[in-house]
Design an enzyme around this catalytic site. Structure first.
Site, PDB file in Angstrom:
ATOM      1  CG  ASP A 295      35.334  56.776  49.418  1.00 37.83           C
ATOM      2  OD1 ASP A 295      35.405  58.028  49.393  1.00 37.83           O
ATOM      3  OD2 ASP A 295      36.310  56.042  49.178  1.00 37.83           O
ATOM      4  CD  GLU A 296      37.005  52.847  51.763  1.00 32.70           C
ATOM      5  OE1 GLU A 296      37.185  51.623  51.719  1.00 32.70           O
ATOM      6  OE2 GLU A 296      37.772  53.659  51.214  1.00 32.70           O
TER       7      GLU A 296
HETATM    8  C1  ACM Z   1      36.029  53.126  47.297  1.00 32.26           C
HETATM    9  O1  ACM Z   1      36.470  52.120  46.718  1.00 32.26           O
HETATM   10  N1  ACM Z   1      36.420  53.417  48.512  1.00 32.26           N
HETATM   11  C2  ACM Z   1      35.077  53.998  46.662  1.00 32.26           C
END
Ligand code: ACM
Length: 484
Positions: A295-296
């Site tokens: 993620d991110e």
């Molecule tokens: C997330 O909330 N960055 C998976």
């Protein structure tokens, strides 16, 4: 409404109104012969003893006196699956029947909820129950603030009562690396120092992690370890600066921003690191999944991200595990090779894209199941980027219709998540988890057609007694008319 039994999640089939069974000094627990039914009977007896003060001995294979037994029986019934059970309460006996020990465990949790605060009269019911989804999860972030074995085990105990069967541990992030890795010892020793706002931090030794896995297994909970890659890696880079693009040691991070760190993707050293860490995590973990985050990763060049995930998912597969990634992993075009966890309710199209590509999904929509969101604007803990999440928000959605293009046929399950940027104590964890986790547990377990908000909220009100008996901190949401 008549006084409903305070069961959460609500069973798939239930008949009420029978004659109660009364637990008393002569009641015994009678498991079928075998180590696991006996262990489960002992576990249930311990709960019922502390609730009722009765002796409740466990007598495997005994023929009990009339009107005196709680039986746990394994039967042949394929329609119950691995997790289904029947619970029958009559004046004569209480019987939990299941086709596998996990089902006995779930029947026992239902029985515990029927006598929430030491009541001795078990209401007369006939339950036949199987879950809607096989993955009923809860994620706990022990990276932003570190939580150790005792807290994690209590957490497992409390969520298992609601038939949660996956606890996903977020083990690494910018602020801390929380699992000992033999081949790369500085990860925990150096990367484990500190947490959001400063403070000592900490990490799980391999022995502690194994203990947690075993504790979870005794409650039919699978631990899913997450090593977040290639972003959310500042703590790893503090420990091993050669893994970063700049090769300069970054400062330890105690803030709450995201998206600023990344592994250097095109380096043999990084490849060696990823293989060693994921292989060791897989070896430590008996469950079938290893979560690789994804993620991110805003500081990883997009092409590098794709290459990294295409290289990393096979590493997980070669260690015998199924890779799980946050929804961004669909950018790597892996099709069914990665299980995709949908979280970002601002980008539902990524979940639909995953389904089209043949991937299976875990549904964790932030606006419904991120238990780090505030309950309401003035709530003292948590964040609000996905909006406030009160009990109705956690309950009132259907994983099979929430996202266009994602239906039950591609959904493996549901998982709530508790990120801990603002969460510093076990009491904080509890007050964010209860009562929203029970709502999410019912989303994951109960057939959609059996779910109803007003019915749920009436049942939930009775759980106060259970939480008080277990000294659980919880939030008295104004959406529920709580029992006093
Ligand atoms: C997330 O909330 N960055 C998976």
């Amino acid at each position: 409404m008549t006084t409903e039994l305070s069961l959460v999640p609500w069973p798939a089939e239930l008949e009420t109104g029978g004659t109660p069974f009364v637990l008393d000094d002569s009641t015994v627990l009678v498991p079928d012969p075998g180590a696991e039914p006996t262990r489960l009977a002992e576990q249930l007896a311990a709960h019922l003893r502390s609730a009722t003060g009765l002796p409740l001995p466990v007598t495997p294979g005994a023929t009990p006196q009339a009107n005196a037994a709680v039986r746990l029986a394994l039967i042949t019934d394929e329609s119950l699956g691995r997790e289904g059970y029947e619970l029958t309460v009559t004046a004569e006996e209480v019987v939990i029947r299941a086709a596998a020990p996990a089902g006995l465990f779930y029947g026992a949790q239902t029985l515990r909820q029927l006598v929430p605060a030491g009541d001795r009269a078990v209401p007369g019911v006939r339950v036949r129950d199987v879950p809607r989804f096989g993955w009923r999860g809860m994620m706990l972030d022990i990276a932003r603030h570190f939580f150790g074995t005792a807290d994690i085990e209590r957490f497992i105990d409390l969520v298992a009562l609601y038939k949660i069967n996956v606890v996903h541990l977020h083990l690494s992030d910018d602020q801390g690396w929380r699992l000992e890795i033999d081949g790369w010892p500085e990860l925990a020793r150096v990367g484990g120092r500190g947490q959001v706002g400063g403070g000592p931090g900490g990490y799980l030794s391999k022995a502690a992690y194994r203990e947690i896995v075993a504790y979870a297994a005794q409650r039919y909970v699978t631990i899913v370890p997450e090593i977040d890659l290639p972003g959310h890696t500042n703590a790893a880079l503090v420990a091993y600066p050669e893994l970063s693009a700049s090769e300069q040691p970054p400062e330890p991070y105690t803030g709450t921003r995201v998206g600023f760190s990344s592994l250097r993707v095109d380096s043999p050293q990084t490849a060696k690191f990823v293989r060693a860490v994921l292989t060791e995590v897989a070896e430590l973990t008996p469950g079938p999944y290893v979560h690789i985050g994804g993620d991110e990763a805003l500081s990883t060049p997009p092409d590098d991200y794709v290459r990294f995930m295409r290289d990393t998912v096979p590493v997980v597969a070669s260690s015998g595990k199924q890779a799980v990634g946050w929804q961004e992993i669909v950018r790597a075009g892996l099709g069914p090779d990665a299980l995709v966890q949908y979280w970002n309710t601002r980008q539902p199209e990524q979940a639909a894209e995953a389904a089209r590509a043949g991937a299976r999904l875990i549904m964790s929509p932030a606006a419904h199941v991120y238990l780090d969101m505030k309950y309401h604007d003035d709530w003292h803990l948590g964040q609000d980027w996905a909006g406030c999440v009160d009990v109705h928000d956690a309950y009132g959605w259907d994983p099979g219709t929430l996202v266009d293009g994602v239906d039950d046929t591609v959904v493996d399950g549901v998982e709530a998540a508790l990120w801990t940027e603002t969460i510093t104590t076990m009491a904080d964890i509890e007050v964010m988890t209860f009562p929203r986790l029970p709502a999410v547990a019912e989303v994951a377990w109960t057939p959609q057609a059996r779910r109803d908000w007003d019915h749920f909220r009436a049942r939930l009100a009775g759980h106060v007694r259970l939480w008080q008996a277990l000294s659980v901190a919880f939030y008295r949401s104004e959406q529920v008319d709580w029992e006093r």
